[in-house]
Structures are given as C-alpha cells and as structure tokens.
Design a protein around this motif. Structure first.
Motif, PDB file in Angstrom:
ATOM      1  N   ASP A  18       0.788  -1.231   0.000  1.00 33.82           N
ATOM      2  CA  ASP A  18       0.000   0.000   0.000  1.00 33.82           C
ATOM      3  C   ASP A  18       0.821   1.284   0.000  1.00 33.82           C
ATOM      4  O   ASP A  18       0.333   2.344  -0.368  1.00 33.82           O
ATOM      5  CB  ASP A  18      -1.002   0.023   1.163  1.00 33.82           C
ATOM      6  N   GLY A  19       2.092   1.238   0.421  1.00 30.86           N
ATOM      7  CA  GLY A  19       2.950   2.409   0.360  1.00 30.86           C
ATOM      8  C   GLY A  19       2.786   3.396   1.494  1.00 30.86           C
ATOM      9  O   GLY A  19       3.307   4.506   1.436  1.00 30.86           O
ATOM     10  N   ASN A  20       2.089   3.007   2.560  1.00 29.83           N
ATOM     11  CA  ASN A  20       1.913   3.909   3.695  1.00 29.83           C
ATOM     12  C   ASN A  20       3.195   3.992   4.516  1.00 29.83           C
ATOM     13  O   ASN A  20       3.883   2.994   4.715  1.00 29.83           O
ATOM     14  CB  ASN A  20       0.776   3.432   4.608  1.00 29.83           C
ATOM     15  N   ILE A  21       3.504   5.193   5.027  1.00 27.72           N
ATOM     16  CA  ILE A  21       4.660   5.360   5.900  1.00 27.72           C
ATOM     17  C   ILE A  21       4.287   4.825   7.278  1.00 27.72           C
ATOM     18  O   ILE A  21       3.303   5.234   7.882  1.00 27.72           O
ATOM     19  CB  ILE A  21       5.080   6.837   6.002  1.00 27.72           C
ATOM     20  N   ILE A  22       5.083   3.864   7.789  1.00 22.60           N
ATOM     21  CA  ILE A  22       4.850   3.268   9.094  1.00 22.60           C
ATOM     22  C   ILE A  22       5.559   4.072  10.183  1.00 22.60           C
ATOM     23  O   ILE A  22       5.036   4.285  11.262  1.00 22.60           O
ATOM     24  CB  ILE A  22       5.377   1.812   9.132  1.00 22.60           C
ATOM     25  N   MET A  23       6.787   4.517   9.881  1.00 24.36           N
ATOM     26  CA  MET A  23       7.601   5.189  10.889  1.00 24.36           C
ATOM     27  C   MET A  23       8.645   6.042  10.196  1.00 24.36           C
ATOM     28  O   MET A  23       9.133   5.674   9.128  1.00 24.36           O
ATOM     29  CB  MET A  23       8.281   4.143  11.779  1.00 24.36           C
ATOM     30  N   THR A  24       8.985   7.167  10.790  1.00 27.60           N
ATOM     31  CA  THR A  24      10.062   8.029  10.308  1.00 27.60           C
ATOM     32  C   THR A  24      11.052   8.218  11.439  1.00 27.60           C
ATOM     33  O   THR A  24      10.658   8.413  12.581  1.00 27.60           O
ATOM     34  CB  THR A  24       9.505   9.398   9.863  1.00 27.60           C
ATOM     35  N   GLY A  25      12.331   8.124  11.124  1.00 27.18           N
ATOM     36  CA  GLY A  25      13.356   8.295  12.145  1.00 27.18           C
ATOM     37  C   GLY A  25      14.313   9.406  11.785  1.00 27.18           C
ATOM     38  O   GLY A  25      14.462   9.771  10.628  1.00 27.18           O
ATOM     39  N   GLU A  26      14.952   9.950  12.790  1.00 25.02           N
ATOM     40  CA  GLU A  26      15.950  10.986  12.567  1.00 25.02           C
ATOM     41  C   GLU A  26      17.035  10.853  13.618  1.00 25.02           C
ATOM     42  O   GLU A  26      16.943  10.020  14.505  1.00 25.02           O
ATOM     43  CB  GLU A  26      15.312  12.366  12.612  1.00 25.02           C
ATOM     44  N   GLY A  27      18.043  11.663  13.520  1.00 28.21           N
ATOM     45  CA  GLY A  27      19.103  11.633  14.515  1.00 28.21           C
ATOM     46  C   GLY A  27      20.481  11.534  13.904  1.00 28.21           C
ATOM     47  O   GLY A  27      21.426  12.079  14.439  1.00 28.21           O
ATOM     48  N   GLN A  43      13.120  -3.937  16.591  1.00 25.46           N
ATOM     49  CA  GLN A  43      14.064  -2.834  16.463  1.00 25.46           C
ATOM     50  C   GLN A  43      14.718  -2.865  15.092  1.00 25.46           C
ATOM     51  O   GLN A  43      14.666  -3.864  14.384  1.00 25.46           O
ATOM     52  CB  GLN A  43      15.149  -2.922  17.542  1.00 25.46           C
ATOM     53  N   LEU A  44      15.355  -1.754  14.784  1.00 27.99           N
ATOM     54  CA  LEU A  44      16.076  -1.601  13.525  1.00 27.99           C
ATOM     55  C   LEU A  44      17.401  -0.931  13.845  1.00 27.99           C
ATOM     56  O   LEU A  44      17.438   0.020  14.632  1.00 27.99           O
ATOM     57  CB  LEU A  44      15.264  -0.718  12.578  1.00 27.99           C
ATOM     58  N   VAL A  45      18.496  -1.413  13.276  1.00 30.00           N
ATOM     59  CA  VAL A  45      19.774  -0.714  13.400  1.00 30.00           C
ATOM     60  C   VAL A  45      20.047  -0.046  12.054  1.00 30.00           C
ATOM     61  O   VAL A  45      19.788  -0.621  10.996  1.00 30.00           O
ATOM     62  CB  VAL A  45      20.930  -1.655  13.824  1.00 30.00           C
ATOM     63  N   THR A  46      20.513   1.213  12.106  1.00 26.53           N
ATOM     64  CA  THR A  46      20.840   1.955  10.895  1.00 26.53           C
ATOM     65  C   THR A  46      22.286   2.436  10.976  1.00 26.53           C
ATOM     66  O   THR A  46      22.790   2.730  12.054  1.00 26.53           O
ATOM     67  CB  THR A  46      19.920   3.176  10.702  1.00 26.53           C
ATOM     68  N   THR A  52      28.307   6.798  12.910  1.00 27.76           N
ATOM     69  CA  THR A  52      27.537   6.166  13.983  1.00 27.76           C
ATOM     70  C   THR A  52      26.585   5.104  13.452  1.00 27.76           C
ATOM     71  O   THR A  52      26.292   5.044  12.259  1.00 27.76           O
ATOM     72  CB  THR A  52      26.694   7.196  14.767  1.00 27.76           C
ATOM     73  N   VAL A  53      26.114   4.291  14.378  1.00 24.34           N
ATOM     74  CA  VAL A  53      24.976   3.412  14.142  1.00 24.34           C
ATOM     75  C   VAL A  53      23.936   3.765  15.197  1.00 24.34           C
ATOM     76  O   VAL A  53      24.282   4.180  16.307  1.00 24.34           O
ATOM     77  CB  VAL A  53      25.337   1.909  14.205  1.00 24.34           C
ATOM     78  N   GLN A  54      22.674   3.624  14.835  1.00 26.10           N
ATOM     79  CA  GLN A  54      21.605   3.906  15.780  1.00 26.10           C
ATOM     80  C   GLN A  54      20.633   2.747  15.814  1.00 26.10           C
ATOM     81  O   GLN A  54      20.381   2.098  14.799  1.00 26.10           O
ATOM     82  CB  GLN A  54      20.836   5.162  15.380  1.00 26.10           C
ATOM     83  N   ILE A  55      20.080   2.521  17.004  1.00 25.41           N
ATOM     84  CA  ILE A  55      19.057   1.502  17.163  1.00 25.41           C
ATOM     85  C   ILE A  55      17.726   2.213  17.365  1.00 25.41           C
ATOM     86  O   ILE A  55      17.575   3.031  18.279  1.00 25.41           O
ATOM     87  CB  ILE A  55      19.380   0.559  18.330  1.00 25.41           C
ATOM     88  N   GLN A  56      16.806   1.902  16.483  1.00 24.33           N
ATOM     89  CA  GLN A  56      15.461   2.473  16.526  1.00 24.33           C
ATOM     90  C   GLN A  56      14.523   1.424  17.119  1.00 24.33           C
ATOM     91  O   GLN A  56      14.581   0.261  16.734  1.00 24.33           O
ATOM     92  CB  GLN A  56      14.984   2.835  15.117  1.00 24.33           C
ATOM     93  N   LEU A  65      19.386   4.177  21.112  1.00 25.27           N
ATOM     94  CA  LEU A  65      20.819   4.070  21.358  1.00 25.27           C
ATOM     95  C   LEU A  65      21.591   4.520  20.128  1.00 25.27           C
ATOM     96  O   LEU A  65      21.253   4.144  19.011  1.00 25.27           O
ATOM     97  CB  LEU A  65      21.193   2.617  21.691  1.00 25.27           C
ATOM     98  N   THR A  66      22.612   5.348  20.346  1.00 27.63           N
ATOM     99  CA  THR A  66      23.554   5.737  19.298  1.00 27.63           C
ATOM    100  C   THR A  66      24.935   5.250  19.711  1.00 27.63           C
ATOM    101  O   THR A  66      25.378   5.514  20.821  1.00 27.63           O
ATOM    102  CB  THR A  66      23.580   7.265  19.103  1.00 27.63           C
ATOM    103  N   LEU A  67      25.585   4.514  18.818  1.00 29.20           N
ATOM    104  CA  LEU A  67      26.934   4.003  19.068  1.00 29.20           C
ATOM    105  C   LEU A  67      27.904   4.652  18.096  1.00 29.20           C
ATOM    106  O   LEU A  67      27.678   4.636  16.887  1.00 29.20           O
ATOM    107  CB  LEU A  67      26.978   2.487  18.903  1.00 29.20           C
TER     108      LEU A  67
END
Length: 143
Positions: A18-27, A43-46, A52-56, A65-67
């Motif tokens: 369907d293309g709906n946005i589930i979540m938006t992250g920033e940081g 969770q998601l790691v980016t 850095t890497v971040q855990i959402q 968490l930001t590492l």
C-alpha cells in the motif's frame, strides 16, 4: 516493509504493497548507508556516513541508542541472531562488534587494507564475515 534514507537526514519505513509510511526516524547527521532488522523484529539498526549506528525501537517510535567509535563513515550493520550484539563495517578499514546490553563496543577487528563495506554474522554462530575494497573476504571470530 521498505526502509529508505533521504537527503533531509530522515529515514522512512514504508509498508508494501500500500505504500503507507509506518515510521520516520531521525538523529543521524549524514546519509543512510545500511539497515538491518533485529531478530525479534522490534528494532532496527541503521548506519550512516556520520560514523555512527543507531538503534530504533518500533514500540517507542524513536532512537534508543547511538553508538560511535568509527573514524569514518559506517557502510553496513548487522545483528547477531541472539539480538544482543550488533556489528558495523566502516570506511576506516575496521569492523566493530558492540554489546547492546552494555551499550559499548566489545571488539574492534583490524586487518583489512581498505574500506570494510559489508558485514554479516553467520546464523547462530560467533563467526562474522566482512568484505573490503582490498578485494578480500575475511572470517572473524566475534569473541
């Protein structure tokens, strides 16, 4: 589910078909280079160019968490199958294994002569595979 980065330093998670946005992250303060779902799916790691890497966290809908620790851009990230450890691969020629419970890097793996572009844990194992611009694949013991 599709995760994308954008020039405005936000990442977006889209539901398919369907293309709906589930979540938006920033940081992060730079481009998105990689992402990986936690084995539980909660969770998601980016990873990004800002070193850095971040855990959402999906239930909290925010970064928990930001590492840091890499000297240059982080190209890739991966979860261990137990979900307690995360690995990152960087342009600084290193990879790192981080303990999420203690919120710190446990091991820095050195040995590549070029940027480490990808990293992956072997399922249910302490073995990590990295690939590098030095034209090698390396198997590491994550312990």
């Amino acid at each position: 589910i599709v995760v994308t980065g954008s020039d405005d330093r936000l990442w977006k998670m889209w539901a398919l078909p369907d293309g709906n946005i589930i979540m938006t992250g920033e940081g992060h303060t730079d481009w998105l280079s990689g992402c990986c779902f936690h084995p539980s799916g909660a969770q998601l790691v980016t990873s990004r160019g800002d070193t850095t890497v971040q855990i959402q966290d999906f239930s909290k809908r925010c970064c928990i968490l930001t590492l840091g620790g890499h000297a240059q851009a982080v190209w890739d990230c991966s979860w261990h199958s137990c979900g307690d450890f995360m690995a990152s691969a960087s342009m600084d020629n290193t990879s790192k294994i981080s303990d999420i419970n203690s919120e710190r890097c446990r091991y820095t793996k050195r040995g590549h002569k070029g940027s480490v572009n990808s990293i992956e844990f072997l399922l249910f194992s302490n073995t990590v595979l990295t690939s590098s611009t030095d034209k090698t694949l390396t198997l590491w013991d994550a312990r």
